[in-house]
Write a protein that holds these residues in place. Structure first.
Motif, mmCIF file in Angstrom:
data_model
loop_
_atom_site.group_PDB
_atom_site.id
_atom_site.type_symbol
_atom_site.label_atom_id
_atom_site.label_comp_id
_atom_site.label_asym_id
_atom_site.label_seq_id
_atom_site.Cartn_x
_atom_site.Cartn_y
_atom_site.Cartn_z
ATOM 1 N N ALA A 12 0.816 -1.215 0.000
ATOM 2 C CA ALA A 12 0.000 0.000 0.000
ATOM 3 C C ALA A 12 0.854 1.272 0.000
ATOM 4 C CB ALA A 12 -0.915 0.003 1.223
ATOM 5 N N ALA A 13 2.157 1.127 0.042
ATOM 6 C CA ALA A 13 3.007 2.330 0.134
ATOM 7 C C ALA A 13 2.887 3.161 -1.141
ATOM 8 C CB ALA A 13 4.460 1.947 0.378
ATOM 9 N N THR A 14 2.825 4.475 -0.950
ATOM 10 C CA THR A 14 2.711 5.409 -2.078
ATOM 11 C C THR A 14 3.943 6.305 -2.080
ATOM 12 O OG1 THR A 14 1.604 7.018 -0.683
ATOM 13 C CG2 THR A 14 0.193 5.448 -1.845
ATOM 14 N N GLN A 15 3.858 7.390 -2.839
ATOM 15 C CA GLN A 15 4.984 8.340 -2.840
ATOM 16 C C GLN A 15 5.258 8.857 -1.433
ATOM 17 O OE1 GLN A 15 7.027 9.125 -5.244
ATOM 18 N NE2 GLN A 15 5.973 8.322 -7.029
ATOM 19 N N ASP A 16 4.201 9.100 -0.651
ATOM 20 C CA ASP A 16 4.460 9.749 0.637
ATOM 21 C C ASP A 16 3.886 9.013 1.843
ATOM 22 O OD1 ASP A 16 1.887 10.319 -0.060
ATOM 23 O OD2 ASP A 16 2.003 12.475 0.324
ATOM 24 N N ASP A 37 9.082 8.848 -1.060
ATOM 25 C CA ASP A 37 9.742 10.149 -0.842
ATOM 26 C C ASP A 37 10.817 10.037 0.234
ATOM 27 O OD1 ASP A 37 8.298 11.540 -2.701
ATOM 28 O OD2 ASP A 37 6.986 12.566 -1.262
ATOM 29 N N GLY A 38 10.468 9.384 1.339
ATOM 30 C CA GLY A 38 11.411 9.275 2.466
ATOM 31 C C GLY A 38 12.670 8.540 2.040
ATOM 32 N N MET A 39 12.494 7.477 1.273
ATOM 33 C CA MET A 39 13.659 6.722 0.791
ATOM 34 C C MET A 39 14.503 7.587 -0.146
ATOM 35 S SD MET A 39 13.759 3.513 -1.826
ATOM 36 C CE MET A 39 13.333 4.551 -3.232
ATOM 37 N N THR A 40 13.807 8.235 -1.093
ATOM 38 C CA THR A 40 14.510 9.078 -2.063
ATOM 39 C C THR A 40 15.307 10.168 -1.346
ATOM 40 O OG1 THR A 40 12.843 8.664 -3.745
ATOM 41 C CG2 THR A 40 14.141 10.663 -4.003
ATOM 42 N N HIS A 41 14.679 10.829 -0.405
ATOM 43 C CA HIS A 41 15.365 11.937 0.263
ATOM 44 C C HIS A 41 16.558 11.446 1.080
ATOM 45 C CE1 HIS A 41 11.422 14.419 -0.088
ATOM 46 N NE2 HIS A 41 12.096 14.337 -1.215
ATOM 47 N N ALA A 42 16.394 10.304 1.739
ATOM 48 C CA ALA A 42 17.513 9.778 2.539
ATOM 49 C C ALA A 42 18.695 9.472 1.626
ATOM 50 C CB ALA A 42 17.083 8.530 3.297
ATOM 51 N N LEU A 43 18.425 8.821 0.492
ATOM 52 C CA LEU A 43 19.532 8.473 -0.412
ATOM 53 C C LEU A 43 20.126 9.725 -1.052
ATOM 54 C CD1 LEU A 43 18.116 5.225 -2.093
ATOM 55 C CD2 LEU A 43 19.837 5.382 -0.293
ATOM 56 N N HIS A 44 19.274 10.654 -1.477
ATOM 57 C CA HIS A 44 19.793 11.890 -2.088
ATOM 58 C C HIS A 44 20.716 12.615 -1.098
ATOM 59 C CE1 HIS A 44 16.632 12.619 -5.502
ATOM 60 N NE2 HIS A 44 17.071 11.393 -5.480
ATOM 61 N N ASP A 100 20.204 20.980 -4.985
ATOM 62 C CA ASP A 100 20.437 20.937 -3.536
ATOM 63 C C ASP A 100 19.154 20.760 -2.729
ATOM 64 O OD1 ASP A 100 22.994 21.609 -4.361
ATOM 65 O OD2 ASP A 100 22.681 23.766 -4.049
ATOM 66 N N GLY A 101 18.011 20.888 -3.377
ATOM 67 C CA GLY A 101 16.748 20.837 -2.637
ATOM 68 C C GLY A 101 16.196 19.419 -2.520
ATOM 69 N N ASP A 102 14.940 19.351 -2.076
ATOM 70 C CA ASP A 102 14.259 18.053 -1.972
ATOM 71 C C ASP A 102 13.427 17.833 -3.224
ATOM 72 O OD1 ASP A 102 15.250 17.407 0.539
ATOM 73 O OD2 ASP A 102 13.705 18.602 1.543
ATOM 74 N N TYR A 103 13.533 16.645 -3.748
ATOM 75 C CA TYR A 103 12.893 16.311 -5.022
ATOM 76 C C TYR A 103 11.587 15.556 -4.773
ATOM 77 C CZ TYR A 103 12.167 12.928 -8.855
ATOM 78 O OH TYR A 103 11.625 12.132 -9.821
ATOM 79 N N TYR A 104 10.564 15.893 -5.536
ATOM 80 C CA TYR A 104 9.283 15.181 -5.444
ATOM 81 C C TYR A 104 8.808 14.807 -6.841
ATOM 82 C CZ TYR A 104 9.181 16.968 -0.713
ATOM 83 O OH TYR A 104 9.510 17.253 0.585
ATOM 84 N N ARG A 105 8.496 13.567 -7.020
ATOM 85 C CA ARG A 105 7.896 13.115 -8.284
ATOM 86 C C ARG A 105 6.399 13.344 -8.163
ATOM 87 N NH1 ARG A 105 7.924 12.513 -13.279
ATOM 88 N NH2 ARG A 105 10.153 12.493 -12.935
#
Ligand code: GLA
Length: 728
Positions: free
Chosen positions: A237-241, A304-311, A633-638
């Motif tokens: 059920a996980a989504t982008q956020d 999002d949380g995964m993406t931001h942690a890796l970025h 340098d910012g936070d990315y959101y698809r």
């Protein structure tokens, strides 16, 4: 400090801001068990999750030792003793005996993070992270394993690796040495990987975890276009956020295995590391083997949380050098402009046109060296072709510098063409199996980079080239997979080491290059994005994303790449139309919009553009200057994926202080709509008020996020817009 040992309970606790990871020492044997990894919890002991009892009684006297081991969630699996799932460590003794199992010996906890000798790895000082060195051994083999864990203070990331040491008196051979293992219960997980092919890299692939083994791998000697050394387990059920996501990513550029296995009782084992196939490493007495590093990221806020942690991890704790935090220069690359058909005058023509519009660097691609006019010869001969470039690179670079531009150069150091001076002088330098004609690919062979003299020979040529002119950027290419993987210089019982030794050789040479030319901006490349991995990011802050330069195909390629890599790492260029990749025609400004979030450049003959197109360049560069730092340098959101909806694509970046947000919207396939499309935003500050550059409307961050942005109505295919929200 984020790592603690509870002596009474015999539990190691690794905390990051949002996650907890627990390791229990179990039984008098001292098994290292993996009790818990997930959302942060205050409890120290979660041993009940290990289900130690069902097989009955204490380990020694239960008479069920083997079944016990096959259900035990462990930290680093051995083999041959009852754990029949994937083995992290496989060992063969001189006598040919094969089994191994690890139990606790000792541990050490300290601030900061050690470097991994010869390997790329994340880094951090005492205030950034804490490290646990967990020593275990197989007492019957005199083999010690040091499991390294680093927990980051500000990121939900734990980095793991293993160092295997032979403390005995006889050699042993490792036939598997993976980097990390994660045993846990299935929580209705989907497996996410990034699948691809040449010119179509990193397509997001999500499917439910099924019984048995499933995963991705490379046996090509490079991380490959085809799969990424990455997997994520996301709640169905996980989504982008929303929802839980666990990611594993390998900081390595060669053969890999990233696999999840669902076994009895819905027990999952996820592993990542060097692929055991084609791997064998002989450990002499006193010798040690360090595995590459695995990055584990946990999110309870969806992808999002995964993406931001890796970025954030890669931007702050992996990428190095002066270019890490600097805006990357806009460039024009001559590959798709001229291919091999250029001379100094042609390049200067392009440079003059570029300089007049504000482009900052000219990159001279393939074909400047030896007598290379096609892709069939001269790799290995790294000296300038003065017939094409009279006065050499020095003259060219000086002229380009006079225009106020930087000069960059393409090389492919790992390769040799049979038709080259290097090969004629040293045919033994290529990987080959005596008695078997080696397989060509793009009419080239791979140099045996495991050999110091081969690396020295290539490096002395590169050093000379780089010292001959003001070269401020290098595009390091690598255009084929490895075959005939044998070295004329390794003993028979060490040939299995070659794939890994090759990768270590590549790392060694890139490290030397950066040490001797510390201000160089390095961009890695591998027939496009065939070696886009965290290992390469340790050396080059940016990587050429794909040979596919069509703007619309690029949307999906860049979306998959950005799932785990910062936008600042993606080389993205405005290329010619019709596209050389697929013949598609897209407007010049849409091509600009698609390239804008990455490391921006042009890859076409600027002298052939119309006046109208040329006039758009300063505006595109102004956008790159202004909003490049927001993307980088910012936070990315698809926000919306053309791959998913077939109609439009949108991404968004928000500065860390949440004062500026940029929405990059591409209207791909037009459809008659009577109501405009609603695009919910993310990442804004709910209370702050933002003004839209599109409509001038001002509303709260909450309004923009939960109400949404109405997309501007656009007619025609392949159009787009940049919308900026500024805090007022
Ligand atoms: C590879 C690269 C291209 C270009 C060519 C040159 O394919 O990905 O960008 O540099 O090599 O031969």
């Amino acid at each position: 400090m984020g790592i603690f040992y509870n002596q009474q309970e015999r539990v190691f606790r690794l905390d990051t801001p949002g996650s907890t990871y627990l390791i229990n020492i179990v039984d008098e044997e001292g098994f290292l068990c993996h009790a818990y990894y997930g959302r942060r919890i205050p409890d120290d002991n979660m041993a009940y999750l290990l289900r130690l009892n069902p097989v009955g009684g204490p380990f020694k006297t239960s008479g069920q030792q083997a079944s016990f081991l096959d259900q035990l969630p462990v930290e680093y699996s051995g083999h041959g003793l009852g754990d029949f799932r994937e083995s992290c460590l496989r060992v063969e003794t001189e006598e040919g005996y094969r089994s191994c199992g690890l139990t606790y010996l000792s541990h050490r906890i300290y601030g900061g993070k050690p470097a991994l000798p010869g390997l790329p790895a994340t880094f951090g000082g005492e205030g950034d992270c804490t490290t646990l060195e967990l020593r275990c051994h197989d007492r019957y083999l005199d083999l010690e394993v040091c499991l390294l864990y680093t927990a980051f203070e500000k990121l939900d990331v734990i980095c793991r690796s293993a160092r295997i040491e032979n403390r005995g008196e006889k050699p042993v051979t490792l036939t598997a040495a993976l980097s990390a293992c994660l045993d846990m219960d299935n929580r209705d997980f989907d497996l996410i990987t990034l699948h691809g092919s040449w010119a179509y890299e990193r397509m997001i692939n999500r499917r439910p975890v099924a019984w048995g083994k499933q995963g991705v791998s490379s046996l090509r000697g490079i991380s490959s276009h085809h799969e990424q050394p990455f997997l994520a387990l996301a709640e169905h059920a996980a989504t982008q956020d929303q929802g839980q996501v666990y990611a594993m990513h390998l900081v390595y550029s060669g053969n890999f295995l990233a696999q999840v296995e669902m076994t009895q009782q819905e027990l999952l084992r996820a592993v990542i590391g060097i692929h055991p196939q084609d791997f064998a490493w002989k450990l002499d007495p006193g010798g040690s083997f360090q595995t590459p590093e695995a990055v584990l990221a946990y999110s309870h806020t969806g992808l999002d949380g995964m993406t931001h942690a890796l970025h954030d991890l890669y931007r702050n704790h992996l990428i190095r050098g002066p270019w890490r935090d600097k805006p990357r220069p806009s460039l024009v690359n001559n590959w798709e402009a001229t291919y091999f058909n250029f001379d100094t005058e042609k390049l200067l023509d392009i440079a003059r046109t570029a300089a007049g519009r504000g482009v900052e660097m000219l990159v001279l691609d393939d074909g400047w060296f030896g007598c290379r006019d096609t892709d069939t010869n001269s790799l290995g001969d790294w000296f300038v072709n003065e017939k094409k470039l009279p006065g050499g690179l020095k003259y060219l670079a000086d002229e380009i510098n006079k225009l106020g531009m930087k000069f960059g150069l393409w090389v492919e150091p790992e390769m040799v063409c049979p038709d080259s001076e290097l090969y004629r002088a040293h045919p033994d330098y290529a990987l080959q199996i005596p008695g078997r004609p080696p397989m060509l690919s793009r009419t080239q062979l791979v140099l045996d980079f495991s050999r110091q003299e081969v690396r020295d020979c290539v490096y002395s040529q590169l050093h000379k080239v780089l010292s001959s002119a003001n070269i401020e950027y290098i595009k390091w290419d690598m255009n084929r997979a490895l075959t005939d993987v044998s070295s004329l210089c390794l003993d028979a019982d060490r040939q299995g080491e070659l794939f890994h030794r090759y990768v270590l050789g590549v790392y060694d040479l890139q490290e030397r290059l950066l040490r001797d030319f510390p201000n160089l901006l390095l961009e890695n490349c591998c027939s496009g994005g065939g070696r886009f991995d965290p290992g390469m990011l340790y050396y080059s802050p940016q990587i050429w994303t794909s040979d596919n330069t069509d703007a619309i195909d690029r949307l999906r390629i860049q979306e998959g790449t950005a799932l785990i890599y910062p936008l600042s790492t993606m080389g993205a260029h405005v290329a010619a139309c019709p596209s050389h990749t697929n013949g598609r025609v897209t407007p010049f400004d849409t091509r600009g919009l698609v390239s804008l979030p990455g490391c921006f450049g042009y890859e076409l003959d600027l002298t052939k553009l119309t006046e109208e197109e040329l006039d758009m360049i300063p505006g595109q560069l102004e956008n790159y200057r202004k909003y490049g730092p927001v993307f980088h340098d910012g936070d990315y959101y698809r926000l919306a994926s053309y791959g998913g909806n077939g109609e439009y694509d949108a991404l968004m970046a928000v500065t860390k202080d949440k004062r500026t947000a940029v929405i990059d919207y591409v209207h791909v396939m037009s459809r008659r709509r009577r109501r405009s499309v609603l695009l919910p935003l993310r990442g804004l500050d709910g209370e702050t008020r933002y003004r839209s550059s599109e409509t001038g409307e001002v509303r709260s961050g909450a309004g923009w996020m939960y109400g949404g942005l109405l997309l501007p109505e656009m007619k025609g295919d392949f159009t787009g817009k940049l919308i900026v929200l500024e805090a007022v």
